[in-house]
Design a protein around this motif. Structure first.
Motif, PDB file in Angstrom:
ATOM      1  N   ALA A 107     -60.882  78.189  -8.378  1.00  0.00           N
ATOM      2  CA  ALA A 107     -61.114  76.889  -7.744  1.00  0.00           C
ATOM      3  C   ALA A 107     -59.795  76.194  -7.408  1.00  0.00           C
ATOM      4  O   ALA A 107     -59.717  75.432  -6.439  1.00  0.00           O
ATOM      5  N   ALA A 108     -58.740  76.455  -8.189  1.00  0.00           N
ATOM      6  CA  ALA A 108     -57.436  75.859  -7.900  1.00  0.00           C
ATOM      7  C   ALA A 108     -56.883  76.411  -6.595  1.00  0.00           C
ATOM      8  O   ALA A 108     -56.320  75.678  -5.778  1.00  0.00           O
ATOM      9  N   LEU A 109     -57.048  77.726  -6.420  1.00  0.00           N
ATOM     10  CA  LEU A 109     -56.611  78.333  -5.163  1.00  0.00           C
ATOM     11  C   LEU A 109     -57.373  77.752  -3.976  1.00  0.00           C
ATOM     12  O   LEU A 109     -56.801  77.494  -2.915  1.00  0.00           O
ATOM     13  N   ARG A 110     -58.662  77.519  -4.169  1.00  0.00           N
ATOM     14  CA  ARG A 110     -59.470  76.977  -3.089  1.00  0.00           C
ATOM     15  C   ARG A 110     -59.051  75.550  -2.744  1.00  0.00           C
ATOM     16  O   ARG A 110     -59.019  75.170  -1.557  1.00  0.00           O
ATOM     17  N   ALA A 111     -58.719  74.770  -3.758  1.00  0.00           N
ATOM     18  CA  ALA A 111     -58.294  73.397  -3.501  1.00  0.00           C
ATOM     19  C   ALA A 111     -57.006  73.357  -2.685  1.00  0.00           C
ATOM     20  O   ALA A 111     -56.869  72.572  -1.744  1.00  0.00           O
ATOM     21  N   VAL A 112     -56.073  74.229  -3.048  1.00  0.00           N
ATOM     22  CA  VAL A 112     -54.816  74.292  -2.297  1.00  0.00           C
ATOM     23  C   VAL A 112     -55.062  74.860  -0.906  1.00  0.00           C
ATOM     24  O   VAL A 112     -54.465  74.403   0.080  1.00  0.00           O
ATOM     25  N   GLU A 113     -55.940  75.844  -0.815  1.00  0.00           N
ATOM     26  CA  GLU A 113     -56.261  76.435   0.484  1.00  0.00           C
ATOM     27  C   GLU A 113     -56.874  75.397   1.419  1.00  0.00           C
ATOM     28  O   GLU A 113     -56.575  75.357   2.625  1.00  0.00           O
ATOM     29  N   ASP A 114     -57.731  74.533   0.876  1.00  0.00           N
ATOM     30  CA  ASP A 114     -58.307  73.458   1.694  1.00  0.00           C
ATOM     31  C   ASP A 114     -57.218  72.548   2.238  1.00  0.00           C
ATOM     32  O   ASP A 114     -57.285  72.107   3.399  1.00  0.00           O
ATOM     33  N   TRP A 115     -56.222  72.257   1.418  1.00  0.00           N
ATOM     34  CA  TRP A 115     -55.127  71.402   1.872  1.00  0.00           C
ATOM     35  C   TRP A 115     -54.347  72.081   2.995  1.00  0.00           C
ATOM     36  O   TRP A 115     -53.938  71.441   3.960  1.00  0.00           O
ATOM     37  N   PHE A 116     -54.151  73.386   2.870  1.00  0.00           N
ATOM     38  CA  PHE A 116     -53.421  74.104   3.919  1.00  0.00           C
ATOM     39  C   PHE A 116     -54.240  74.204   5.204  1.00  0.00           C
ATOM     40  O   PHE A 116     -53.671  74.230   6.302  1.00  0.00           O
ATOM     41  N   HIS A 117     -55.553  74.248   5.088  1.00  0.00           N
ATOM     42  CA  HIS A 117     -56.392  74.183   6.296  1.00  0.00           C
ATOM     43  C   HIS A 117     -56.170  72.842   7.002  1.00  0.00           C
ATOM     44  O   HIS A 117     -56.072  72.790   8.241  1.00  0.00           O
ATOM     45  N   GLU A 118     -56.098  71.773   6.224  1.00  0.00           N
ATOM     46  CA  GLU A 118     -55.839  70.456   6.807  1.00  0.00           C
ATOM     47  C   GLU A 118     -54.447  70.403   7.418  1.00  0.00           C
ATOM     48  O   GLU A 118     -54.241  69.800   8.484  1.00  0.00           O
ATOM     49  N   LEU A 119     -53.479  71.035   6.759  1.00  0.00           N
ATOM     50  CA  LEU A 119     -52.123  71.081   7.303  1.00  0.00           C
ATOM     51  C   LEU A 119     -52.112  71.805   8.647  1.00  0.00           C
ATOM     52  O   LEU A 119     -51.466  71.349   9.607  1.00  0.00           O
ATOM     53  N   THR A 120     -52.817  72.915   8.746  1.00  0.00           N
ATOM     54  CA  THR A 120     -52.911  73.649  10.014  1.00  0.00           C
ATOM     55  C   THR A 120     -53.548  72.790  11.095  1.00  0.00           C
ATOM     56  O   THR A 120     -53.093  72.757  12.246  1.00  0.00           O
ATOM     57  N   HIS A 121     -54.606  72.079  10.721  1.00  0.00           N
ATOM     58  CA  HIS A 121     -55.296  71.212  11.683  1.00  0.00           C
ATOM     59  C   HIS A 121     -54.376  70.104  12.184  1.00  0.00           C
ATOM     60  O   HIS A 121     -54.290  69.846  13.400  1.00  0.00           O
TER      61      HIS A 121
END
Length: 275
Positions: A107-121
């Motif tokens: 879940a920690a990886l997913r939380a950071v991954e979500d942030w990187f999706h927002e960064l890409t956006h």
């Protein structure tokens, strides 16, 4: 999980900034290499601080609010897609390595991954905004160049002391008519000319708006003490002017440049004599 992740990020933030900024500043041809490790470190530090705050809050608010300012402080010029991809990849690789080494849950990886999706956006939105700005700037520059070319395409030359000639060639649209008025007033005012020969023999077609501009030019020039002589009116232009509900009585018209020059010399009290 979120508390453990936030604690890891806060503790590792200085090392993340140092290592990522150091790696980016070595990439040849990048904005990070051009700006140096100190400026790059500030930008990376701002990104990491936004990530720490967003992960703790469970949203991307800090990133959305601050990304453009972070990038503008890094470089006044638009940052390329390559440079944005470089910082994303470097940050992502470093963070995921630390999270896996700390044996945090998935879940920690997913939380950071979500942030990187927002960064890409947000980076995509930044690139779109920069592209629109570039297109607007280029369009403005093209318009300025076209305006300069249009002005250059309306030469106004002295052919005798106190006599100017303005030969018009090509379509005389409303814009060129406005440019003509501006140029004529500028040159007449500077030269104190007494007569302006306006040669329209090279104008294939005009409409009511253009004829109205010619009349306005004639009136404006008269206020400067200069008479306008319209030369070379073709049959089509004559029919157009005759069919318009305009007062053309103030126009002095001659069929050719030779007749126009003769009129100018006579007005000045001069004549051409055979030697």
């Amino acid at each position: 999980m979120r508390d453990e992740l936030s604690a890891l990020l806060e503790q590792a933030a200085p090392a993340i900034v140092r290592e990522v900024a150091g790696a980016l500043s070595q990439r040849s041809g990048s904005v990070y290499r051009a700006r140096g490790v100190v400026a790059t470190g500030r930008a990376v530090g701002d990104l990491v601080a936004a990530m720490v705050a967003d992960v703790a809050a469970g949203n991307g608010k800090q990133l959305r609010a601050g990304l453009r300012d972070i990038l503008s402080r890094l470089s006044e010029e638009a940052i390329s897609f390559r440079d944005l991809r470089l910082v994303q990849e470097a940050l992502r690789t470093d963070l995921f390595t630390r999270i896996e080494a700390a044996d945090l849950p998935l879940a920690a990886l997913r939380a950071v991954e979500d942030w990187f999706h927002e960064l890409t956006h947000q980076c995509s939105l930044y690139l779109l905004a920069q592209r629109e700005h570039l297109i607007d700037r280029q369009a403005s520059e093209i318009e300025v160049k076209l305006a300069e070319q249009r002005q250059l395409s309306i030469p106004i030359v002295p052919i005798y002391e106190g006599v100017l000639l303005a030969p018009l060639v090509g379509n005389l649209d409303a814009y060129r008519a406005q440019v003509l008025t501006t140029r004529v007033l500028e040159v007449v005012g500077r030269s104190h000319a007494r007569l302006l020969l306006l040669d329209v023999s090279g104008v294939p077609k005009v409409d009511q708006e253009v004829v109205d501009h010619l009349l306005r030019t004639t009136r404006a020039v008269r206020l400067l003490g200069c008479q306008t002589v319209l030369i070379g009116i073709a049959a089509e232009l004559a029919r157009t002017m005759a069919g318009l509900d305009l007062d053309t009585s103030e126009l002095v018209v001659r069929r050719s440049l030779q007749e126009g020059l003769s009129h100018a010399l006579a007005t000045l009290g001069l004549a051409v004599a055979r030697r």
